[in-house]
Design a protein around this motif. Structure first.
Motif, PDB file in Angstrom:
ATOM      1  N   ASP A  10       0.837  -1.215   0.000  1.00 35.07           N
ATOM      2  CA  ASP A  10       0.000   0.000   0.000  1.00 35.07           C
ATOM      3  C   ASP A  10       0.864   1.254   0.000  1.00 35.07           C
ATOM      4  O   ASP A  10       0.568   2.233  -0.695  1.00 35.07           O
ATOM      5  CB  ASP A  10      -0.933   0.008   1.213  1.00 35.07           C
ATOM      6  N   ILE A  11       1.949   1.226   0.801  1.00 35.49           N
ATOM      7  CA  ILE A  11       2.872   2.373   0.838  1.00 35.49           C
ATOM      8  C   ILE A  11       3.501   2.568  -0.532  1.00 35.49           C
ATOM      9  O   ILE A  11       3.618   3.705  -1.023  1.00 35.49           O
ATOM     10  CB  ILE A  11       3.952   2.154   1.926  1.00 35.49           C
ATOM     11  N   ALA A  12       3.897   1.466  -1.170  1.00 40.10           N
ATOM     12  CA  ALA A  12       4.504   1.549  -2.507  1.00 40.10           C
ATOM     13  C   ALA A  12       3.512   2.131  -3.514  1.00 40.10           C
ATOM     14  O   ALA A  12       3.879   2.968  -4.356  1.00 40.10           O
ATOM     15  CB  ALA A  12       4.965   0.171  -2.959  1.00 40.10           C
ATOM     16  N   GLN A  13       2.275   1.706  -3.448  1.00 40.71           N
ATOM     17  CA  GLN A  13       1.248   2.221  -4.364  1.00 40.71           C
ATOM     18  C   GLN A  13       1.051   3.723  -4.167  1.00 40.71           C
ATOM     19  O   GLN A  13       0.972   4.488  -5.136  1.00 40.71           O
ATOM     20  CB  GLN A  13      -0.079   1.496  -4.123  1.00 40.71           C
ATOM     21  N   LYS A  14       1.000   4.162  -2.915  1.00 38.89           N
ATOM     22  CA  LYS A  14       0.834   5.590  -2.632  1.00 38.89           C
ATOM     23  C   LYS A  14       2.039   6.386  -3.139  1.00 38.89           C
ATOM     24  O   LYS A  14       1.884   7.488  -3.665  1.00 38.89           O
ATOM     25  CB  LYS A  14       0.659   5.811  -1.127  1.00 38.89           C
ATOM     26  N   ALA A  15       3.233   5.822  -2.965  1.00 42.78           N
ATOM     27  CA  ALA A  15       4.450   6.519  -3.399  1.00 42.78           C
ATOM     28  C   ALA A  15       4.512   6.654  -4.918  1.00 42.78           C
ATOM     29  O   ALA A  15       5.173   7.560  -5.436  1.00 42.78           O
ATOM     30  CB  ALA A  15       5.682   5.778  -2.894  1.00 42.78           C
ATOM     31  N   CYS A  16       3.832   5.749  -5.623  1.00 45.31           N
ATOM     32  CA  CYS A  16       3.887   5.759  -7.095  1.00 45.31           C
ATOM     33  C   CYS A  16       2.674   6.436  -7.733  1.00 45.31           C
ATOM     34  O   CYS A  16       2.661   6.677  -8.942  1.00 45.31           O
ATOM     35  CB  CYS A  16       4.007   4.341  -7.627  1.00 45.31           C
ATOM     36  N   SER A  17       1.653   6.724  -6.932  1.00 44.55           N
ATOM     37  CA  SER A  17       0.425   7.276  -7.502  1.00 44.55           C
ATOM     38  C   SER A  17       0.304   8.792  -7.358  1.00 44.55           C
ATOM     39  O   SER A  17      -0.676   9.383  -7.782  1.00 44.55           O
ATOM     40  CB  SER A  17      -0.794   6.615  -6.845  1.00 44.55           C
ATOM     41  N   VAL A 157      10.841  -1.374   1.455  1.00 47.04           N
ATOM     42  CA  VAL A 157       9.894  -0.448   0.824  1.00 47.04           C
ATOM     43  C   VAL A 157      10.367  -0.110  -0.592  1.00 47.04           C
ATOM     44  O   VAL A 157       9.581  -0.090  -1.549  1.00 47.04           O
ATOM     45  CB  VAL A 157       9.731   0.836   1.655  1.00 47.04           C
ATOM     46  N   GLN A 158      11.673   0.139  -0.728  1.00 50.46           N
ATOM     47  CA  GLN A 158      12.250   0.427  -2.049  1.00 50.46           C
ATOM     48  C   GLN A 158      11.991  -0.712  -3.031  1.00 50.46           C
ATOM     49  O   GLN A 158      11.660  -0.481  -4.196  1.00 50.46           O
ATOM     50  CB  GLN A 158      13.759   0.653  -1.918  1.00 50.46           C
ATOM     51  N   LYS A 159      12.156  -1.949  -2.570  1.00 48.83           N
ATOM     52  CA  LYS A 159      11.929  -3.112  -3.435  1.00 48.83           C
ATOM     53  C   LYS A 159      10.474  -3.178  -3.895  1.00 48.83           C
ATOM     54  O   LYS A 159      10.191  -3.489  -5.060  1.00 48.83           O
ATOM     55  CB  LYS A 159      12.307  -4.394  -2.696  1.00 48.83           C
ATOM     56  N   HIS A 160       9.549  -2.880  -2.995  1.00 51.29           N
ATOM     57  CA  HIS A 160       8.134  -2.895  -3.368  1.00 51.29           C
ATOM     58  C   HIS A 160       7.834  -1.798  -4.395  1.00 51.29           C
ATOM     59  O   HIS A 160       7.076  -2.019  -5.346  1.00 51.29           O
ATOM     60  CB  HIS A 160       7.251  -2.712  -2.125  1.00 51.29           C
ATOM     61  N   ILE A 161       8.422  -0.632  -4.196  1.00 51.31           N
ATOM     62  CA  ILE A 161       8.216   0.465  -5.150  1.00 51.31           C
ATOM     63  C   ILE A 161       8.819   0.108  -6.508  1.00 51.31           C
ATOM     64  O   ILE A 161       8.252   0.411  -7.559  1.00 51.31           O
ATOM     65  CB  ILE A 161       8.813   1.779  -4.600  1.00 51.31           C
ATOM     66  N   ALA A 162       9.976  -0.567  -6.486  1.00 52.32           N
ATOM     67  CA  ALA A 162      10.663  -0.931  -7.735  1.00 52.32           C
ATOM     68  C   ALA A 162       9.836  -1.874  -8.592  1.00 52.32           C
ATOM     69  O   ALA A 162       9.986  -1.893  -9.822  1.00 52.32           O
ATOM     70  CB  ALA A 162      12.023  -1.548  -7.420  1.00 52.32           C
ATOM     71  N   THR A 163       8.967  -2.669  -7.969  1.00 45.71           N
ATOM     72  CA  THR A 163       8.111  -3.560  -8.770  1.00 45.71           C
ATOM     73  C   THR A 163       7.088  -2.771  -9.570  1.00 45.71           C
ATOM     74  O   THR A 163       6.509  -3.285 -10.533  1.00 45.71           O
ATOM     75  CB  THR A 163       7.371  -4.570  -7.863  1.00 45.71           C
ATOM     76  N   ILE A 164       6.869  -1.511  -9.168  1.00 51.57           N
ATOM     77  CA  ILE A 164       5.911  -0.648  -9.877  1.00 51.57           C
ATOM     78  C   ILE A 164       6.633   0.368 -10.751  1.00 51.57           C
ATOM     79  O   ILE A 164       6.269   0.596 -11.904  1.00 51.57           O
ATOM     80  CB  ILE A 164       5.003   0.088  -8.860  1.00 51.57           C
ATOM     81  N   ASP A 165       7.688   0.974 -10.184  1.00 51.91           N
ATOM     82  CA  ASP A 165       8.394   2.048 -10.885  1.00 51.91           C
ATOM     83  C   ASP A 165       9.851   2.065 -10.402  1.00 51.91           C
ATOM     84  O   ASP A 165      10.141   2.599  -9.323  1.00 51.91           O
ATOM     85  CB  ASP A 165       7.703   3.391 -10.610  1.00 51.91           C
ATOM     86  N   LYS A 166      10.760   1.491 -11.174  1.00 49.48           N
ATOM     87  CA  LYS A 166      12.164   1.388 -10.763  1.00 49.48           C
ATOM     88  C   LYS A 166      12.821   2.757 -10.601  1.00 49.48           C
ATOM     89  O   LYS A 166      13.622   2.977  -9.692  1.00 49.48           O
ATOM     90  CB  LYS A 166      12.953   0.549 -11.773  1.00 49.48           C
ATOM     91  N   GLU A 167      12.492   3.666 -11.500  1.00 47.11           N
ATOM     92  CA  GLU A 167      13.100   5.002 -11.430  1.00 47.11           C
ATOM     93  C   GLU A 167      12.695   5.714 -10.146  1.00 47.11           C
ATOM     94  O   GLU A 167      13.513   6.375  -9.505  1.00 47.11           O
ATOM     95  CB  GLU A 167      12.680   5.818 -12.652  1.00 47.11           C
ATOM     96  N   ARG A 168      11.429   5.572  -9.772  1.00 48.60           N
ATOM     97  CA  ARG A 168      10.973   6.215  -8.540  1.00 48.60           C
ATOM     98  C   ARG A 168      11.628   5.580  -7.320  1.00 48.60           C
ATOM     99  O   ARG A 168      11.977   6.273  -6.357  1.00 48.60           O
ATOM    100  CB  ARG A 168       9.452   6.127  -8.438  1.00 48.60           C
ATOM    101  N   ALA A 169      11.829   4.283  -7.359  1.00 49.83           N
ATOM    102  CA  ALA A 169      12.500   3.599  -6.246  1.00 49.83           C
ATOM    103  C   ALA A 169      13.924   4.123  -6.090  1.00 49.83           C
ATOM    104  O   ALA A 169      14.394   4.362  -4.965  1.00 49.83           O
ATOM    105  CB  ALA A 169      12.507   2.092  -6.486  1.00 49.83           C
ATOM    106  N   MET A 170      14.625   4.324  -7.209  1.00 48.48           N
ATOM    107  CA  MET A 170      15.992   4.844  -7.155  1.00 48.48           C
ATOM    108  C   MET A 170      16.032   6.267  -6.613  1.00 48.48           C
ATOM    109  O   MET A 170      16.988   6.667  -5.946  1.00 48.48           O
ATOM    110  CB  MET A 170      16.623   4.800  -8.550  1.00 48.48           C
TER     111      MET A 170
END
Length: 319
Positions: A10-17, A157-170
């Motif tokens: 959920d945190i990853a989704q919020k960070a990417c949306s 958290v970074q790994k979860h975000i990377a599954t959605i958006d690698k650039e945003r995770a970096m």
């Protein structure tokens, strides 16, 4: 999927949306105070905005309740995260004031004396802290382990975000680095907790720590304004006084006081000290980390006993 994994997703989704907070503390690993002191004058508004953006990112990526569940889970069910996996060199004590500082004018400085000083603790208090560390290395190891667990949480958290958006995770790496190398987290709280711990006990100091002691130590740091800093006016250099406030203070209050997260780490360390391990690798990690702390204490004591040693009075928290 566990409820914790669901929360991290959920945190990853919020960070990417939505647009992530941005600012110098998120985009640069340099401290604002260091930047200001290096002759790069900043407006107070610029500093305030930078602190607000970092606090906003912290609320988004590191909700106190989720971080607590993550650390509680690791303490109850997971092998020890190696606290020295990135070869960090934490500081176990702060520097001290010189004889002209208000802090040194009294044998037992009060709250107001400490508020006025940038350094916060006396030479004798530093030595007492290091004696506690030498006698009971499990105590500073709890703080180093807490920092490693926070780092592990941010990596997940970074790994979860990377599954959605690698650039945003970096793009979160610099924010993560501020937490990974936050030496003040260890040294200031170690100083505060050591003021309440008895010296010379036959038992490890870790046996005396309870939630009330942790709360009192954290509130002492708040009372002496350890989470604040103010640079002096330097008119000849064209630099005006600026105020800085720690943007992570609310989350740290959750960790140490509200949620009792740090107490989970203390209890795990007590169990490990008593030989209760969750995996075959735990004893070797624990013993190696403990030896590291013992070596670090010896090095810091060698510096600290020389009261006029500039390298310690200006100690930055990193070797």
């Amino acid at each position: 999927m566990s409820s914790l994994e669901s929360e991290l997703q959920d945190i990853a989704q919020k960070a990417c949306s939505s647009d992530l907070p941005h600012g110098p503390l998120i985009e640069s690993s340099r401290s604002l105070i260091v930047e200001h002191a290096s002759m790069r004058p900043m407006s107070q508004q610029y500093i305030n905005d930078a602190m607000k953006s970092f606090a906003a990112m912290t609320r988004l990526i590191m909700p106190g309740d989720t971080l607590h569940r993550y650390i509680e889970d690791h303490c109850a069910e997971q092998p020890l995260v190696h606290p020295l996996q990135n070869e960090r060199f934490p500081s176990l004590a702060t520097g001290w004031a010189d004889e002209h500082d208000p802090l040194m004018q009294k044998a037992t400085p009060g709250i107001d004396d400490r508020k006025r000083s940038m350094v916060k603790f006396t030479h004798q208090e530093v030595l007492h802290c290091l004696q506690i560390c030498r006698h009971s290395p499990e105590v500073p190891l709890t703080l180093i382990t807490l920092q490693a667990l926070i780092d592990s949480y941010l990596s997940d958290v970074q790994k979860h975000i990377a599954t959605i958006d690698k650039e945003r995770a970096m793009s979160l790496q610099t924010f993560k680095d501020h937490w990974s190398f936050a030496s003040n987290l260890t040294r200031f709280f170690m100083m505060a907790i050591s003021k309440q711990l008895p010296e010379g006990s036959e038992h490890s100091a870790i046996d005396h720590i309870d939630q009330k002691m942790i709360t009192d130590a954290f509130e002492f740091l708040e009372d002496i304004r350890a989470f604040e800093a103010q640079t002096p006016d330097l008119p000849l250099l064209g630099m005006q006084s600026r105020k800085f406030a720690c943007p992570a203070q609310q989350l740290l209050r959750d960790v140490f006081v509200t949620n009792g997260t740090y107490m989970c780490v203390v209890e795990k360390m007590r169990a490990m000290r008593d030989g209760v391990f969750l995996s075959p690798t735990d004893p070797s990690v624990y013993n190696a980390s403990r030896r590291f702390v013992e070596a670090l204490v010896k090095l810091m004591e060698a510096i600290a006993v020389k009261r006029d040693e500039a390298s310690f009075s200006k100690f930055s928290g990193k070797f």
